[in-house]
Every structure is written in structure tokens, then in C-alpha cells.
Design a protein around this motif. Structure first.
Motif, PDB file in Angstrom:
ATOM      1  N   GLU A 241     -72.078 -13.697  -5.130  1.00 14.26           N
ATOM      2  CA  GLU A 241     -70.215 -13.844  -5.229  1.00 14.26           C
ATOM      3  C   GLU A 241     -69.979 -14.812  -4.243  1.00 14.26           C
ATOM      4  OE1 GLU A 241     -68.483  -9.720  -3.327  1.00 14.26           O
ATOM      5  OE2 GLU A 241     -66.511 -10.951  -4.564  1.00 14.26           O
ATOM      6  N   GLY A 242     -68.605 -16.094  -5.057  1.00  5.91           N
ATOM      7  CA  GLY A 242     -68.743 -17.145  -4.181  1.00  5.91           C
ATOM      8  C   GLY A 242     -69.479 -17.923  -4.272  1.00  5.91           C
ATOM      9  N   GLU A 243     -70.512 -17.866  -5.303  1.00  9.22           N
ATOM     10  CA  GLU A 243     -71.339 -19.088  -5.605  1.00  9.22           C
ATOM     11  C   GLU A 243     -71.142 -19.504  -6.850  1.00  9.22           C
ATOM     12  OE1 GLU A 243     -75.766 -18.646  -4.713  1.00  9.22           O
ATOM     13  OE2 GLU A 243     -75.188 -16.807  -2.989  1.00  9.22           O
ATOM     14  N   ASP A 244     -71.783 -21.600  -6.919  1.00 13.53           N
ATOM     15  CA  ASP A 244     -71.396 -21.928  -8.070  1.00 13.53           C
ATOM     16  C   ASP A 244     -71.879 -21.139  -8.804  1.00 13.53           C
ATOM     17  OD1 ASP A 244     -70.026 -23.814  -6.063  1.00 13.53           O
ATOM     18  OD2 ASP A 244     -71.466 -24.744  -6.324  1.00 13.53           O
ATOM     19  N   CYS A 245     -71.553 -21.561  -9.724  1.00 15.20           N
ATOM     20  CA  CYS A 245     -72.609 -20.516 -11.497  1.00 15.20           C
ATOM     21  C   CYS A 245     -73.631 -21.964 -11.562  1.00 15.20           C
ATOM     22  CB  CYS A 245     -71.204 -20.598 -12.767  1.00 15.20           C
ATOM     23  SG  CYS A 245     -71.863 -20.652 -14.305  1.00 15.20           S
ATOM     24  N   PRO A 246     -74.437 -21.254 -11.603  1.00 17.55           N
ATOM     25  CA  PRO A 246     -75.599 -22.238 -12.403  1.00 17.55           C
ATOM     26  C   PRO A 246     -75.905 -23.094 -13.806  1.00 17.55           C
ATOM     27  CG  PRO A 246     -76.672 -19.911 -12.218  1.00 17.55           C
ATOM     28  CD  PRO A 246     -74.755 -19.823 -12.145  1.00 17.55           C
ATOM     29  N   GLY A 247     -75.030 -22.379 -14.310  1.00 16.27           N
ATOM     30  CA  GLY A 247     -74.758 -22.491 -15.755  1.00 16.27           C
ATOM     31  C   GLY A 247     -73.039 -24.426 -15.858  1.00 16.27           C
ATOM     32  N   ASP A 248     -73.005 -24.398 -14.935  1.00 18.55           N
ATOM     33  CA  ASP A 248     -72.875 -26.075 -14.747  1.00 18.55           C
ATOM     34  C   ASP A 248     -70.965 -25.564 -14.947  1.00 18.55           C
ATOM     35  OD1 ASP A 248     -74.766 -27.531 -12.951  1.00 18.55           O
ATOM     36  OD2 ASP A 248     -75.581 -28.082 -14.670  1.00 18.55           O
ATOM     37  N   CYS A 249     -70.969 -24.750 -15.015  1.00 15.87           N
ATOM     38  CA  CYS A 249     -69.437 -24.902 -15.865  1.00 15.87           C
ATOM     39  C   CYS A 249     -67.803 -25.084 -14.629  1.00 15.87           C
ATOM     40  CB  CYS A 249     -68.902 -23.397 -16.596  1.00 15.87           C
ATOM     41  SG  CYS A 249     -68.547 -22.264 -15.135  1.00 15.87           S
ATOM     42  N   GLY A 250     -68.656 -25.382 -13.751  1.00 15.89           N
ATOM     43  CA  GLY A 250     -67.422 -25.457 -12.143  1.00 15.89           C
ATOM     44  C   GLY A 250     -66.948 -24.433 -11.832  1.00 15.89           C
ATOM     45  N   GLY A 251     -67.570 -23.647 -12.120  1.00 18.91           N
ATOM     46  CA  GLY A 251     -67.209 -22.180 -12.288  1.00 18.91           C
ATOM     47  C   GLY A 251     -67.764 -21.287 -10.823  1.00 18.91           C
ATOM     48  N   ASN A 252     -67.254 -19.863 -10.420  1.00 20.59           N
ATOM     49  CA  ASN A 252     -68.307 -18.821  -9.766  1.00 20.59           C
ATOM     50  C   ASN A 252     -68.543 -17.848  -9.202  1.00 20.59           C
ATOM     51  OD1 ASN A 252     -67.802 -21.452  -7.460  1.00 20.59           O
ATOM     52  ND2 ASN A 252     -65.212 -20.944  -7.150  1.00 20.59           N
ATOM     53  N   VAL A 253     -69.705 -17.417  -9.171  1.00 22.85           N
ATOM     54  CA  VAL A 253     -69.713 -15.823  -9.751  1.00 22.85           C
ATOM     55  C   VAL A 253     -68.760 -15.021  -9.222  1.00 22.85           C
ATOM     56  CG1 VAL A 253     -71.886 -14.381  -9.208  1.00 22.85           C
ATOM     57  CG2 VAL A 253     -71.901 -16.287  -9.666  1.00 22.85           C
ATOM     58  N   GLU A 254     -68.951 -13.698  -9.993  1.00 22.31           N
ATOM     59  CA  GLU A 254     -67.265 -12.852  -9.758  1.00 22.31           C
ATOM     60  C   GLU A 254     -67.969 -11.614  -9.253  1.00 22.31           C
ATOM     61  OE1 GLU A 254     -63.897 -13.008 -11.423  1.00 22.31           O
ATOM     62  OE2 GLU A 254     -63.345 -14.923 -10.725  1.00 22.31           O
ATOM     63  N   ALA A 255     -67.812 -10.619  -8.559  1.00 23.31           N
ATOM     64  CA  ALA A 255     -68.251  -9.182  -8.583  1.00 23.31           C
ATOM     65  C   ALA A 255     -67.161  -8.125  -9.526  1.00 23.31           C
ATOM     66  CB  ALA A 255     -68.435  -8.883  -7.428  1.00 23.31           C
TER      67      ALA A 255
END
Ligand SMILES: [Zn+2]
Length: 273
Positions: A241-255
Motif C-alpha cells: 500500500e502506498g508504493e509506486d505501481c510497478p506497472g509504470d502508470c504513475g499511480g500508487n498501490v491501494e488497499a
């Protein structure tokens, strides 16, 4: 929590190390972790030779030559570890099985796990421990079509569906997060709304993700030799949670709460439909 990859690591090792071994003694320190009175349990176990090891979903069965099977369920966590000594700490070791090769099988760090004994013929009966489970996600689903037949057409969300052991067995909270991120599917998407292309993506994600996890020795899992797996290092979203998405979309991982569990996703890669 141990899921399919962790149990498959254990099955492969048990196949090599335990088949042909005879159980010469059993110490039960936690009677609630077995399904019979201790006397009956030891009577049906001692002197038995392990002749095969089978897995379905998150369950492992040690098939004994006398017609019974020991069914291992690790539940929230724990390990079976082979050691050269019988010495153990009783409050933290629900069982120790002595083997005829001088080694001992210890139950280590168990959290609500159990080893129940059943007649082997009951294993796959409709209400038996394997019979109650849907097809195994690794061994019994061999195409996107078979996956759709197992989980498709439901108004339940895809993550809940993947975690429902009566529908498809072996996948839990952690690996369903990873499979759905790699398939770029939102966890709440109804399986009745999925296209053939979606089922293909999920099927390929299951093969890739579960296959890699088995190779890495499972996640947070201690194997039969006491070695620790490293599959959690490859997590793209689970627990991040809160880390950069590894898919390079510029978004963050959410719970997100899904089916009573905390799941993880990248909302910009995994759009709700
Ligand atoms: Zn993303």
C-alpha cells in the motif's frame, strides 16, 4: 497464510523425502490439532508406511499403506520440518512424527493448523477433505475455457470467486492480488462480465505467477528442510500500500476490503468495469 505454491513446494519435497518411510512413533502435544482421541490416532498412525503424497488446493495428504491418509492443513501458518533430533519445545510443537530412517517430522510455528486422519477412500468423497474443494488451480485447470467453466457466470467479484475454495482451490488473498494485477482486472469485477480475453489473461497470470512462486520456494514459507522461500520479494501489489505501481502508470498501490480480507490493487491499472 500458506496457499497453493507453498503447499506444492511441500508436496514435491515430501514426495522425495517421505514416501517409503515408516512412521515409528507419534508425539501429540496439542490434541485439538487432531480429529481423534490421541490413543486412536497413534494406533492408526504408528507402523504405517507413507506410500504416496497428494495435494489438492491448500491440503496435503500423506497416503498410508494401511488404507488411511493423514491430511495436513496449515491454516493460518506453520511448517513441517525434517530434523535429526526428536528434541522440541512442547508448547510450540503440536506434533512430532518419528520415522524409520532416524529422522523426525516436526510441526513448527503452527497457527490453527491440523493433521487429521481419514480413510483414504473418504478423501475424494463429496464431503471429504478433497471432495469439498473445487478443481485445483494448478493441477486441474489446464485452459482458459476450463477456468471460465469453473469461475465464470457469477455475480460475485473475481477476487472473491478466486478465493472461494469450493469453486477453485489453492488461491488465497495474497496470490489472488498478484494474479489480478498481472491480468489488469479490478478485484470486484463480476465474473459474469468477463470476456474470453479476460479469462485468457487470468489463466496466463495463474500459470506465470503460481509457477514462479513455486520456483521461489513460496512466500513467507519454511520448507521441509527448514529453508525459507523468497516469493514475497516478487510481490507487485500485495502488502505494498502506498508504493509506486510497478506497472509504470504513475499511480500508487491501494488497499481495499474484499470478501472480508484486505486486498491490494493499482486502481489506475485495474479499472472497475
Ligand atoms: Zn498501475
Amino acid at each position: 497464510m500458506p496457499e497453493l505454491p507453498e503447499l506444492e513446494v511441500l508436496r514435491r519435497q515430501a514426495q522425495k523425502e517421505l514416501v517409503g518411510r515408516t512412521i515409528t512413533g507419534v508425539t501429540v502435544n496439542q490434541p485439538k490439532a487432531i480429529n481423534l482421541p490421541v490413543d486412536d490416532y497413534t494406533k492408526r498412525t504408528e507402523g504405517q508406511t507413507i506410500c504416496a503424497v497428494e495435494r489438492k488446493g491448500k491440503y496435503l495428504a500423506l497416503i498410508l499403506d494401511g488404507g488411511d491418509a493423514l491430511v495436513v492443513h496449515l491454516a493460518l501458518g506453520g511448517a513441517l520440518v525434517l530434523m535429526d533430533t526428536a528434541e522440541h519445545d512442547p508448547p510450540h510443537t503440536p506434533f512430532v512424527f518419528a520415522l524409520n530412517d532416524g529422522r523426525y517430522l516436526h510441526a513448527v510455528n503452527w497457527q490453527l493448523g491440523n493433521i487429521s486422519i481419514y480413510e483414504t477412500s473418504f478423501l475424494r468423497a463429496p464431503d471429504g477433505p478433497f471432495g469439498q474443494l473445487g478443481p485445483d488451480a494448478w493441477d486441474e485447470i489446464s485452459s482458459a475455457d476450463e477456468l471460465r467453466d469453473a469461475i465464470g457466470g457469477s455475480s460475485a467479484g473475481i477476487k472473491a470467486r478466486l478465493m472461494n475454495q469450493a469453486v477453485i482451490s489453492g488461491i488465497g488473498n495474497a496470490w489472488s492480488d498478484e494474479i489480478l494485477f498481472h491480468g489488469r482486472l479490478h478485484p470486484m469485477t463480476k465474473t459474469s462480465a468477463l470476456s474470453d480475453k479476460d479469462f485468457d489473461a487470468i489463466y496466463r497470470a495463474i500459470r506465470d505467477i503460481i509457477g514462479a512462486a513455486i520456483k521461489a520456494g513460496g512466500e513467507g514459507f519454511t520448507d521441509l528442510h527448514g529453508e525459507r522461500g523468497t516469493a514475497e520479494e516478487s510481490f507487485a501489489v500485495h502488502g505494498r500500500e502506498g508504493e509506486d505501481c510497478p506497472g509504470d502508470c504513475g499511480g500508487n498501490v491501494e488497499a481495499m476490503k474484499v470478501a472480508g480480507r484486505t486486498g491490494y490493487l493499482c486502481p489506475s491499472c485495474q479499472k472497475k468495469r
